[in-house]
Scaffold this active site. Sequence first.
Site, short mmCIF file in Angstrom:
data_model
loop_
_atom_site.label_atom_id
_atom_site.label_comp_id
_atom_site.label_asym_id
_atom_site.label_seq_id
_atom_site.Cartn_x
_atom_site.Cartn_y
_atom_site.Cartn_z
N LYS A 186 -58.48 108.49 -52.25
CA LYS A 186 -57.91 108.76 -53.42
C LYS A 186 -57.43 107.66 -53.79
CE LYS A 186 -52.92 109.05 -52.51
NZ LYS A 186 -52.34 107.95 -52.15
N LYS A 235 -54.97 110.12 -38.45
CA LYS A 235 -53.91 109.70 -37.37
C LYS A 235 -54.08 111.11 -36.27
CE LYS A 235 -50.74 108.52 -41.29
NZ LYS A 235 -50.41 106.89 -40.91
N GLU A 283 -40.40 106.25 -46.09
CA GLU A 283 -40.70 105.05 -46.45
C GLU A 283 -39.73 103.62 -46.63
OE1 GLU A 283 -45.16 104.25 -47.09
OE2 GLU A 283 -43.94 105.69 -48.77
N ASP A 323 -48.81 110.44 -54.86
CA ASP A 323 -49.14 109.89 -53.99
C ASP A 323 -48.61 109.89 -52.91
OD1 ASP A 323 -49.59 106.88 -53.68
OD2 ASP A 323 -47.85 106.72 -52.33
N HIS A 350 -51.20 114.32 -48.84
CA HIS A 350 -50.84 113.28 -47.18
C HIS A 350 -49.56 115.02 -46.93
CE1 HIS A 350 -52.30 109.89 -47.73
NE2 HIS A 350 -51.77 109.34 -48.60
N LYS A 354 -39.78 106.62 -51.72
CA LYS A 354 -39.71 104.54 -51.23
C LYS A 354 -38.28 103.94 -50.62
CE LYS A 354 -44.53 104.11 -52.02
NZ LYS A 354 -45.16 103.99 -50.76
C1 BG6 Z 1 -50.81 105.59 -49.74
C2 BG6 Z 1 -50.05 105.79 -50.59
O1 BG6 Z 1 -51.49 107.01 -49.78
O2 BG6 Z 1 -49.91 105.82 -48.27
C3 BG6 Z 1 -48.62 104.74 -49.73
O3 BG6 Z 1 -50.58 105.03 -51.62
C4 BG6 Z 1 -48.31 104.69 -48.58
O4 BG6 Z 1 -47.82 104.60 -51.54
C5 BG6 Z 1 -49.24 105.17 -47.84
O5 BG6 Z 1 -47.37 103.74 -49.61
C6 BG6 Z 1 -48.42 105.58 -46.31
O6 BG6 Z 1 -49.31 105.82 -45.72
P1 BG6 Z 1 -48.83 105.81 -43.79
O7 BG6 Z 1 -49.81 105.62 -43.15
O8 BG6 Z 1 -48.26 104.05 -44.42
O9 BG6 Z 1 -47.44 106.29 -43.75
#
Ligand code: BG6
Length: 642
Positions: A169, A203, A237, A256, A261, A362
């Site tokens: 991605k 995951k 996050e 993002d 996701h 974020k």
């Molecule tokens: C990534 C994003 O795809 O996923 C990031 O580009 C983000 O900005 C990350 O922090 C989060 O992944 P995880 O596995 O820490 O939840």
Amino acid sequence: MASTNTAATGDPGSAAPAAAAAGVLVILGASGDLTKRLLLPALYNLACDGLLPQDFTVVGMARRQLDTASFRAAQRDDIRRFHTRRAFEPEPWAWLESRLHYVTGAFDDATAYARLREEIERVTAGTAAAGNTVIYLAISPEFFGTVNDMLDATGFTRRAGTTRIVVEKPFGRDLASATALNRALLARWQEEQIYRIDHYLGKETVQNLLAFRMANAMFAPLWHTRHIDHVQISATETVGVETRGEYYERTGVLRDMLQNHLMQMLAYICMEPPATLDPTAVRDAKSNLLAAVRVPAPGDVAAMSVRGQYGAGRRADGTPAIRYRDEPQVSPDSATPTYAALELAIDNERWAGTPIYLRSGKALWKRGTEIVVQFREGAGPGRTIGGEPNLMIFHIQPYQGVEIRMQAKHPGPSFALARAGMRFDYADTFEASRGTGYEVLLHGALDGDPTLFTRTDFVEQSWRIMQPILDVWESSPPGTLPDEAPFPNYTAGTWGPLEAQTLLARTGRHWHEVINREVLVRSPFFADAPPTLLNMLALSFQPLAVDPGTVVVRAGDVTGDLYVVCRGSLEAVDPSGRRLGTIDEGQCFGEMAVLQDRPRAATVRALAPCDLLVLPADDFRRVIADFPDAERRFREIAASRM
Ligand code: BG6
């Protein structure tokens, strides 16, 4: 998944995973971050667990001038920093290192690809790895087009045996570019050769959503709008954009996190359960679900979405955090959203009338990915005795597990209800080593199992849903949509913009901030609390975000809720208007009303945007009855106020 479907057909005993198929992994962009931080640590984990075949080899290519020896030396240093095992195991590393090879070359140079081919042929000659090639594009998306064309021009698309291409991605930046990229790929490769990565599918807890939907029949009849009020999918996050300002400025949270996701998790939670674990059946079910998600009309975007950008504040550890617009490589008047919340509707029989809320951001108060399924309230006697809706919570990370929140009789002579939880905790149940999430993806790519990879139709459906939101947001500067504040509109380290609360409050709903024990013990107040108290508090606390000027309690009220200040500050004022003092982060207020059984003695008003945790009066009374130490502590606090 093709390789493990014996487990799903009722024979868990034979679920021991087999080593991946023999093959060669070609990493384009091998000198970059992804390789050292994720791909090599994942391969190393597979090697440690005996899941790589004897005939396995890696050939990396990148512009950086290295040879095989210096590439191995660099990875040897990096693996010690980035491996995820409890202790480093030198033997499997030595085995893996001896299989690493490197070719220097620029992505637009045909001679580089010729050298790459020669190297692949040389290192796989006479082994079973020849004839199974996985080409991993660990490169910036701006090179995807060139590399795709070069791989074709230099014959990689026509090699003997199977060849697959793994694409990282971001896959496009909108519907048009994603569709164009799909067309370009499909002009050179067959769909079954294209493996689009979404690391969330790697995951365990995300894969467990599939297990949950397919293998636990007792829940299947409940998975319907008849029983489910709404679903919340949150990925929050605590980090800001750190060193990725340049990428993030162009991207924003919708591209993002949400387009990929969160949509993957939405698909697993809401799809019709596939009949088998066959990759086509699983991917059909996911795509069909996205096809049923209503594409927002431009005129509805303002009402169904909230965007945000963080201002200066604090990190979770209490240190100061700068505003997004001051981050390196970010424009001082950036309109890029770092937070988004959406309300989606699914137009099918199963979900009509059940809103799905997504949010991600974020620089928030807590790191955590959770899916909360809120059941409808019963009409029966439960209501009259103080029942609450049941929740089912899928904890994706960092805490991993599944939890059901229910009501139970509180011990004692009177018939009173209390919140109780039933939990399946990964760490207590399985003895699995911590991975990067890429292990299963690399294993799947070598094996030719596309289950955990994104198909053309899914990626395009997902962009189709996001596109009207992107369009409206990009054509209306922040602060110009109805009821919208200009950026920055939330303080770093808080729960995000207040508008996100309103999005749910309109229909009498609220976000479930999953407050786990790790979060509670961050407050010095709870640091030494016994586990049973922490469990009870984690089930009982509810979040409340308020604006400056909001009166939280009023002198004379006969309410007994207890408040803990997570962020912000408030002032206490007596009925004559005299200021009694301020209440700051980490402090609590409201305890006297219950301890002394009297109406509120003071009015408490927010001085700044505040994030509070509220312990409802009944739960507070129970804490006092059940935990004498906690009561003593509260009495000390109350006495210090007098
Ligand atoms: C990534 C994003 O795809 O996923 C990031 O580009 C983000 O900005 C990350 O922090 C989060 O992944 P995880 O596995 O820490 O939840």
